[in-house]
Design a protein around this motif. Structure first.
Motif, PDB file in Angstrom:
ATOM      1  N   PRO A   9      -7.444  17.275 -16.828  1.00 45.78           N
ATOM      2  CA  PRO A   9      -7.525  16.146 -17.745  1.00 45.78           C
ATOM      3  C   PRO A   9      -7.490  16.647 -19.196  1.00 45.78           C
ATOM      4  N   GLU A  10      -7.033  15.791 -20.097  1.00 47.66           N
ATOM      5  CA  GLU A  10      -6.891  16.185 -21.502  1.00 47.66           C
ATOM      6  C   GLU A  10      -8.200  16.704 -22.097  1.00 47.66           C
ATOM      7  N   THR A  11      -9.328  16.188 -21.638  1.00 48.62           N
ATOM      8  CA  THR A  11     -10.622  16.606 -22.175  1.00 48.62           C
ATOM      9  C   THR A  11     -10.868  18.103 -22.012  1.00 48.62           C
ATOM     10  N   HIS A  12     -10.218  18.734 -21.031  1.00 48.53           N
ATOM     11  CA  HIS A  12     -10.440  20.149 -20.753  1.00 48.53           C
ATOM     12  C   HIS A  12      -9.163  20.994 -20.876  1.00 48.53           C
ATOM     13  N   LEU A  13      -8.134  20.411 -21.470  1.00 48.93           N
ATOM     14  CA  LEU A  13      -6.856  21.119 -21.627  1.00 48.93           C
ATOM     15  C   LEU A  13      -7.028  22.398 -22.438  1.00 48.93           C
ATOM     16  N   GLU A  14      -7.568  22.290 -23.628  1.00 50.41           N
ATOM     17  CA  GLU A  14      -7.701  23.457 -24.501  1.00 50.41           C
ATOM     18  C   GLU A  14      -8.729  24.444 -23.965  1.00 50.41           C
ATOM     19  N   LYS A  15      -9.807  23.948 -23.376  1.00 48.55           N
ATOM     20  CA  LYS A  15     -10.846  24.832 -22.828  1.00 48.55           C
ATOM     21  C   LYS A  15     -10.287  25.716 -21.714  1.00 48.55           C
ATOM     22  N   THR A  16      -9.483  25.136 -20.820  1.00 45.01           N
ATOM     23  CA  THR A  16      -8.938  25.928 -19.714  1.00 45.01           C
ATOM     24  C   THR A  16      -7.894  26.925 -20.220  1.00 45.01           C
ATOM     25  N   LYS A  17      -7.042  26.497 -21.141  1.00 43.15           N
ATOM     26  CA  LYS A  17      -6.052  27.434 -21.693  1.00 43.15           C
ATOM     27  C   LYS A  17      -6.752  28.597 -22.390  1.00 43.15           C
ATOM     28  N   ARG A  18      -7.754  28.288 -23.205  1.00 38.23           N
ATOM     29  CA  ARG A  18      -8.489  29.329 -23.934  1.00 38.23           C
ATOM     30  C   ARG A  18      -9.129  30.331 -22.961  1.00 38.23           C
ATOM     31  N   ALA A  19      -9.714  29.832 -21.873  1.00 42.24           N
ATOM     32  CA  ALA A  19     -10.333  30.720 -20.883  1.00 42.24           C
ATOM     33  C   ALA A  19      -9.303  31.676 -20.285  1.00 42.24           C
ATOM     34  N   LEU A  20      -8.122  31.173 -20.008  1.00 42.69           N
ATOM     35  CA  LEU A  20      -7.057  32.008 -19.440  1.00 42.69           C
ATOM     36  C   LEU A  20      -6.499  32.977 -20.478  1.00 42.69           C
ATOM     37  N   PHE A  21      -6.273  32.493 -21.693  1.00 40.43           N
ATOM     38  CA  PHE A  21      -5.767  33.366 -22.755  1.00 40.43           C
ATOM     39  C   PHE A  21      -6.766  34.481 -23.067  1.00 40.43           C
ATOM     40  N   ASP A  22      -8.056  34.166 -23.034  1.00 39.65           N
ATOM     41  CA  ASP A  22      -9.092  35.152 -23.371  1.00 39.65           C
ATOM     42  C   ASP A  22      -9.138  36.327 -22.403  1.00 39.65           C
ATOM     43  N   ILE A  23      -8.679  36.139 -21.164  1.00 46.50           N
ATOM     44  CA  ILE A  23      -8.654  37.265 -20.229  1.00 46.50           C
ATOM     45  C   ILE A  23      -7.289  37.964 -20.207  1.00 46.50           C
ATOM     46  N   ASP A  30       5.935  40.694 -26.768  1.00 46.18           N
ATOM     47  CA  ASP A  30       5.172  40.771 -28.012  1.00 46.18           C
ATOM     48  C   ASP A  30       4.564  39.435 -28.414  1.00 46.18           C
ATOM     49  N   TYR A  31       4.399  38.513 -27.471  1.00 41.70           N
ATOM     50  CA  TYR A  31       3.823  37.188 -27.737  1.00 41.70           C
ATOM     51  C   TYR A  31       2.651  36.958 -26.795  1.00 41.70           C
ATOM     52  N   ASP A  32       1.628  36.295 -27.307  1.00 36.17           N
ATOM     53  CA  ASP A  32       0.535  35.926 -26.417  1.00 36.17           C
ATOM     54  C   ASP A  32       0.242  34.445 -26.569  1.00 36.17           C
ATOM     55  N   ARG A  33      -0.675  33.932 -25.729  1.00 33.80           N
ATOM     56  CA  ARG A  33      -1.047  32.517 -25.706  1.00 33.80           C
ATOM     57  C   ARG A  33       0.170  31.612 -25.440  1.00 33.80           C
ATOM     58  N   CYS A  34       1.092  32.125 -24.615  1.00 35.42           N
ATOM     59  CA  CYS A  34       2.297  31.383 -24.252  1.00 35.42           C
ATOM     60  C   CYS A  34       1.988  30.454 -23.079  1.00 35.42           C
ATOM     61  N   ALA A  35       2.374  29.200 -23.186  1.00 32.46           N
ATOM     62  CA  ALA A  35       2.181  28.231 -22.109  1.00 32.46           C
ATOM     63  C   ALA A  35       3.159  27.084 -22.289  1.00 32.46           C
ATOM     64  N   TRP A  36       3.377  26.369 -21.219  1.00 33.65           N
ATOM     65  CA  TRP A  36       4.156  25.137 -21.238  1.00 33.65           C
ATOM     66  C   TRP A  36       3.269  24.070 -20.635  1.00 33.65           C
ATOM     67  N   GLU A  69       1.604  25.495 -17.356  1.00 34.12           N
ATOM     68  CA  GLU A  69       2.211  26.652 -16.705  1.00 34.12           C
ATOM     69  C   GLU A  69       2.119  27.835 -17.649  1.00 34.12           C
ATOM     70  N   LEU A  70       1.750  28.989 -17.110  1.00 31.94           N
ATOM     71  CA  LEU A  70       1.717  30.218 -17.903  1.00 31.94           C
ATOM     72  C   LEU A  70       1.877  31.414 -16.987  1.00 31.94           C
ATOM     73  N   VAL A  71       2.233  32.547 -17.566  1.00 36.81           N
ATOM     74  CA  VAL A  71       2.415  33.758 -16.779  1.00 36.81           C
ATOM     75  C   VAL A  71       1.131  34.574 -16.784  1.00 36.81           C
ATOM     76  N   CYS A  72       1.036  35.460 -15.791  1.00 35.13           N
ATOM     77  CA  CYS A  72      -0.146  36.286 -15.644  1.00 35.13           C
ATOM     78  C   CYS A  72       0.263  37.598 -14.984  1.00 35.13           C
ATOM     79  N   GLU A  73      -0.164  38.705 -15.549  1.00 36.49           N
ATOM     80  CA  GLU A  73       0.154  40.012 -14.969  1.00 36.49           C
ATOM     81  C   GLU A  73      -0.541  40.181 -13.623  1.00 36.49           C
ATOM     82  N   ASP A  74       0.034  40.988 -12.774  1.00 35.30           N
ATOM     83  CA  ASP A  74      -0.486  41.207 -11.418  1.00 35.30           C
ATOM     84  C   ASP A  74      -1.980  41.506 -11.404  1.00 35.30           C
ATOM     85  N   GLY A  75      -2.426  42.418 -12.249  1.00 40.95           N
ATOM     86  CA  GLY A  75      -3.808  42.854 -12.246  1.00 40.95           C
ATOM     87  C   GLY A  75      -4.800  41.831 -12.769  1.00 40.95           C
ATOM     88  N   LEU A  76      -4.310  40.726 -13.321  1.00 43.51           N
ATOM     89  CA  LEU A  76      -5.192  39.713 -13.908  1.00 43.51           C
ATOM     90  C   LEU A  76      -5.283  38.427 -13.103  1.00 43.51           C
TER      91      LEU A  76
END
Length: 103
Positions: A9-23, A30-36, A69-76
């Motif tokens: 839900p929109e109420t937690h959109l930024e919170k969930t993205k931030r949690a994923l970006f932070d790890i 050469d880009y981070d915090r990439c998502a669609w 949608e976002l990408v994630c390295e194997d180890g993460l």
């Protein structure tokens, strides 16, 4: 590399993205915090014994949600799923994980 897709839900959109970006998820070269993301409608019916964030047991709910949608390295990927579940408000968040081949 994996692609992680989830619905929130929109109420937690930024919170969930931030949690994923932070790890470290969402990094492409050469880009981070990439998502669609896009808005849409999700539906569900909480069953007896559930503790829904939205709605009540036995009643069909149709809610405005985002698909992210976002990408994630194997180890993460395992850590990313843990971070998503901690930041997500739903008791049972809907998500998909796809292994990607880089050519």
């Amino acid at each position: 590399m994996y692609k992680l897709c989830y619905f929130v839900p929109e109420t937690h959109l930024e919170k969930t993205k931030r949690a994923l970006f932070d790890i470290g998820a969402g990094k492409i070269g050469d880009y981070d915090r990439c998502a669609w993301q896009c808005a849409g409608q999700g539906q569900f019916r909480p069953l007896e014994g559930s503790d829904p964030f939205i709605g009540e047991s036995g009643a069909l709910e149709v809610v405005e949600e985002y698909k992210v949608e976002l990408v994630c390295e194997d180890g993460l990927v395992v850590e990313a799923l843990k971070a998503l579940k901690q930041a997500h408000p739903y008791e049972e968040p809907a998500y998909e994980v796809y292994r990607m081949e880089l050519l």
